[in-house]
Write an enzyme that holds these catalytic residues in place. Structure first.
Site, PDB file in Angstrom:
ATOM      1  N   CYS A 134       0.912  -1.262   0.162  1.00  0.00           N
ATOM      2  CA  CYS A 134       0.007  -0.052   0.081  1.00  0.00           C
ATOM      3  C   CYS A 134       0.842   1.266   0.101  1.00  0.00           C
ATOM      4  CB  CYS A 134      -1.022  -0.035   1.170  1.00  0.00           C
ATOM      5  SG  CYS A 134      -1.986   1.572   1.382  1.00  0.00           S
ATOM      6  N   CYS A 137      -0.411   4.047   2.100  1.00  0.00           N
ATOM      7  CA  CYS A 137      -0.084   3.756   3.566  1.00  0.00           C
ATOM      8  C   CYS A 137       1.090   4.140   4.094  1.00  0.00           C
ATOM      9  CB  CYS A 137      -0.736   2.572   3.953  1.00  0.00           C
ATOM     10  SG  CYS A 137      -2.184   1.940   3.429  1.00  0.00           S
ATOM     11  N   ASP A 138       2.187   3.554   3.101  1.00  0.00           N
ATOM     12  CA  ASP A 138       3.469   3.833   3.707  1.00  0.00           C
ATOM     13  C   ASP A 138       4.505   4.683   3.036  1.00  0.00           C
ATOM     14  OD1 ASP A 138       2.750   1.780   5.572  1.00  0.00           O
ATOM     15  OD2 ASP A 138       2.911   0.219   4.204  1.00  0.00           O
TER      16      ASP A 138
END
Length: 318
Positions: A134, A137-138
């Site tokens: 992701c 997300c990261d």
């Protein structure tokens, strides 16, 4: 007492929430069950550019709008991991979660799909420590650094473009000599000076130290060359798998785990429907999940009407 609903929806992604809107608007009692936050993979999507009505919308924002719509007619939402779906003698179904048990006249399976893993050494070891599925997300953890993307489909190319806005360099490794992504996504990525494509090359191992990822070992499947590449992060997009384990024993999936339905979203079992990414179909998009859900919601209403009439008839004859 076990709570009963006209329909229970397994999953609260875009398909599940749309089905809840249609079913509850038809005055059915509806429960959505999900093991995580509503919205599914939309919560991991930076921008959605192909959903009608929006030139561009953040995935989490679209998820929130859908949730508000899905609950406005009384549909309920519950956290829980579904463990079993069991047939009842009267033709209804029992849904057992790790939190509670429910009964329902109909079940809509909208559990979606999950990311496929590379299954190479280091992948599990460094998951969350440089290995990610992701970018939204990261990605921010890798500002100004070199990251690697593995894959050649829509997700891989979209996320490589997103990461290029954060990282110093993005290298995309693809095992074939051309991408499978949509043409418009390819054009954007090829025009981005921060993105490099390496063809016919597969990641064989993810390397790291005691704390985090330090690079990858790759193999060129044409020249047979093996070499290492330094990188701070590895983002993997090599396909998806159906999240259908909970209904695997019902005999409604194919040999790969995708659920088989007809055009009415009916499975081979009366009262069990499926929609969205968990279905056996060609295209898996937010719009296709929503379309499936509208059909499922309408047909669930019709099934419930007939089911209740049959139950009343049995009581009258008893």
């Amino acid at each position: 007492m076990t709570q009963h609903y006209d329909t229970i929806i397994l999953g609260a992604g875009p398909g599940g929430m749309t089905a809840a809107t249609y079913a509850s608007r038809a005055n059915l009692s509806v429960l959505m069950i999900d093991r995580g936050i509503y919205g599914g993979q939309m919560n991991n999507t930076a921008e959605v550019e192909n959903y009608p009505g929006f030139s561009s919308v953040l995935g989490p924002d679209l998820a929130e709008k859908m949730y508000q719509s899905s609950t406005q007619f009384g549909a309920e939402y519950a956290f829980g991991t579904v463990l079993h779906v069991q047939a009842q003698e009267d033709g209804s179904w029992r849904v057992v979660t790790d939190m509670d048990e429910y009964t329902t006249n109909t079940v809509i399976v909208a559990t979606g799909s999950d990311y496929k893993k590379l299954a190479v050494p280091g992948e599990d070891q460094y998951s969350g420590r440089g290995v990610s599925y992701c970018a939204v997300c990261d990605g921010a953890f890798f500002r100004g650094q070199h990251v690697i993307v593995v894959g050649g489909g829509d997700s891989a190319v979209e996320e490589a473009t997103y990461l290029a806005g954060l990282a110093d360099k993005v290298t995309v490794f693809h095992r074939r000599d051309k991408l499978r992504a949509q043409q418009i996504l390819q054009e954007r990525a090829f025009a981005n000076e921060k993105i490099e494509f390496v063809w016919n090359t597969e990641v064989e191992e993810i390397l790291g130290d005691d704390k985090k990822v330090t690079g990858v070992r790759v193999h060129n499947n044409v020249t047979d060359e093996v070499y290492t590449v330094d990188a701070a992060g590895v983002f993997i997009y090599v396909g998806v798998l159906p999240v259908s384990d909970v209904v695997a024993d019902l005999g409604i999936t194919n040999d790969q785990g995708w659920i088989k339905t007809n055009e009415r979203m009916e499975t081979s079992l009366p009262g069990i429907y499926a929609l969205g990414d968990v279905r056996e179909k060609e295209l898996r998009q937010i719009t296709t999940a929503v379309g499936d859900a509208a059909i499922a919601g309408q047909n669930v209403f019709s099934y419930n009407e007939n089911f209740k009439l049959q139950q009343q008839k049995k009581i009258a004859e008893a």
